[in-house]
Design an enzyme around this catalytic site. Structure first.
Site, mmCIF file in Angstrom:
data_model
loop_
_atom_site.group_PDB
_atom_site.id
_atom_site.type_symbol
_atom_site.label_atom_id
_atom_site.label_comp_id
_atom_site.label_asym_id
_atom_site.label_seq_id
_atom_site.Cartn_x
_atom_site.Cartn_y
_atom_site.Cartn_z
ATOM 1 N N ASP A 142 0.869 -1.166 0.000
ATOM 2 C CA ASP A 142 0.000 0.000 0.000
ATOM 3 C C ASP A 142 0.913 1.226 0.000
ATOM 4 O O ASP A 142 2.099 1.124 0.315
ATOM 5 C CB ASP A 142 -0.891 -0.045 1.248
ATOM 6 N N ARG A 143 0.400 2.387 -0.355
ATOM 7 C CA ARG A 143 1.253 3.584 -0.409
ATOM 8 C C ARG A 143 1.087 4.470 0.825
ATOM 9 O O ARG A 143 1.964 4.475 1.700
ATOM 10 C CB ARG A 143 0.923 4.381 -1.693
ATOM 11 N N ASP A 144 -0.033 5.175 0.925
ATOM 12 C CA ASP A 144 -0.196 6.171 1.998
ATOM 13 C C ASP A 144 -0.287 5.476 3.366
ATOM 14 O O ASP A 144 -1.144 4.629 3.596
ATOM 15 C CB ASP A 144 -1.449 7.010 1.748
ATOM 16 N N TYR A 154 -5.404 15.199 1.223
ATOM 17 C CA TYR A 154 -4.939 14.288 0.178
ATOM 18 C C TYR A 154 -3.496 14.564 -0.211
ATOM 19 O O TYR A 154 -3.046 15.715 -0.227
ATOM 20 C CB TYR A 154 -5.842 14.418 -1.052
ATOM 21 N N THR A 163 -2.560 1.215 -4.743
ATOM 22 C CA THR A 163 -3.054 2.293 -3.893
ATOM 23 C C THR A 163 -4.409 2.825 -4.365
ATOM 24 O O THR A 163 -4.615 3.047 -5.560
ATOM 25 C CB THR A 163 -1.989 3.428 -3.810
ATOM 26 N N GLN A 217 -6.742 5.786 -4.813
ATOM 27 C CA GLN A 217 -6.584 7.246 -4.894
ATOM 28 C C GLN A 217 -7.923 7.871 -5.263
ATOM 29 O O GLN A 217 -8.112 8.423 -6.352
ATOM 30 C CB GLN A 217 -5.464 7.609 -5.881
ATOM 31 N N ARG A 239 -10.929 -0.859 -6.744
ATOM 32 C CA ARG A 239 -10.702 -0.232 -5.446
ATOM 33 C C ARG A 239 -10.543 -1.319 -4.378
ATOM 34 O O ARG A 239 -11.437 -2.142 -4.188
ATOM 35 C CB ARG A 239 -11.874 0.701 -5.111
HETATM 36 MG MG LIG Z 1 -2.807 3.214 3.501
HETATM 37 ZN ZN LIG Z 2 -11.088 1.580 -9.332
#
Ligand SMILES: [Mg+2]
Ligand SMILES: [Zn+2]
Length: 193
Positions: free
Chosen positions: A20-22, A34, A65, A67, A114
């Site tokens: 995962d990124r964030d 954001y 990720t 977004q 997602r």
């Molecule tokens: Mg995260």
């Molecule tokens: Zn999507």
């Protein structure tokens, strides 16, 4: 595919690490804010070295990720791609890289990509034929990350991070995950043994 909801260890050697990124690579911003530009992208301590260690071990590193900020008009797909290009350049300075970035720019319930839905894994499998979930690990700081990995039959590691940045559902994520680590460097130590 492994049945979902079963905490079985992978029966083959690890080949691919999904990140995962964030909240894992860079600092998560407060709810409603954001990471819309490189200026707002604060790399967490030890992350560059941790990704370098994964690459030195011969593993594939893939970022997946959500977004949703794109769907909400807070930033564009080009902004996301620019951030990932800057991150890649930063990693390159340390002999590291991410093999592929996938992101979901959609709003909730509008798509199949997602997380926790599996669309980004399917995209990755198209690009890297032969890749299987049973030899993959998902590292994330949200319930949706752990659900994504478990539904596919991956080994899952929950990154707990600092208390102030935790999102709703983190306790359940910690319980569902195969392992818990404080941060990405900790998760990488667990992966590499
Ligand atoms: Mg995260
Ligand atoms: Zn999507």
């Amino acid at each position: 595919m492994e049945p979902s909801g079963v905490n079985t260890p992978p029966d083959m050697d690890i080949e691919t690490i999904f990140l995962d990124r964030d909240g894992v690579i860079n600092q998560k911003l407060p709810e409603g804010e954001y990471v819309s530009s490189w200026e707002r992208f604060a790399l967490l301590p030890g992350v560059v070295e941790a990704i370098a260690a994964l690459k030195q071990a011969g593993l594939r590193v893939i970022v997946v990720t959500n977004q949703r900020g794109v769907a909400l008009g807070r930033y564009t797909i080009a902004d996301v791609e620019a951030i990932h290009a800057r991150l890649q350049a930063e990693l390159a300075k340390h002999g590291a890289k991410v093999d592929a970035f996938y992101f979901c720019p959609h709003d909730k319930k509008q798509c199949q990509c997602r997380k926790p839905l599996s669309g980004m894994f399917e995209q990755a499998r198209t690009e890297f034929p032969g890749m299987v979930a049973a030899s993959s690990v998902m590292v994330g700081d949200s319930l949706s990350d752990i659900e994504f990995g478990r539904a596919l039959g991956m080994r899952t590691i929950f990154v707990s991070g600092d208390a102030e940045h935790r999102k709703a559902g983190w306790e359940k994520a910690g319980e569902l995950a195969d392992e818990v680590a404080a941060d990405l460097p900790g998760a990488v130590r667990q992966i590499l043994g």
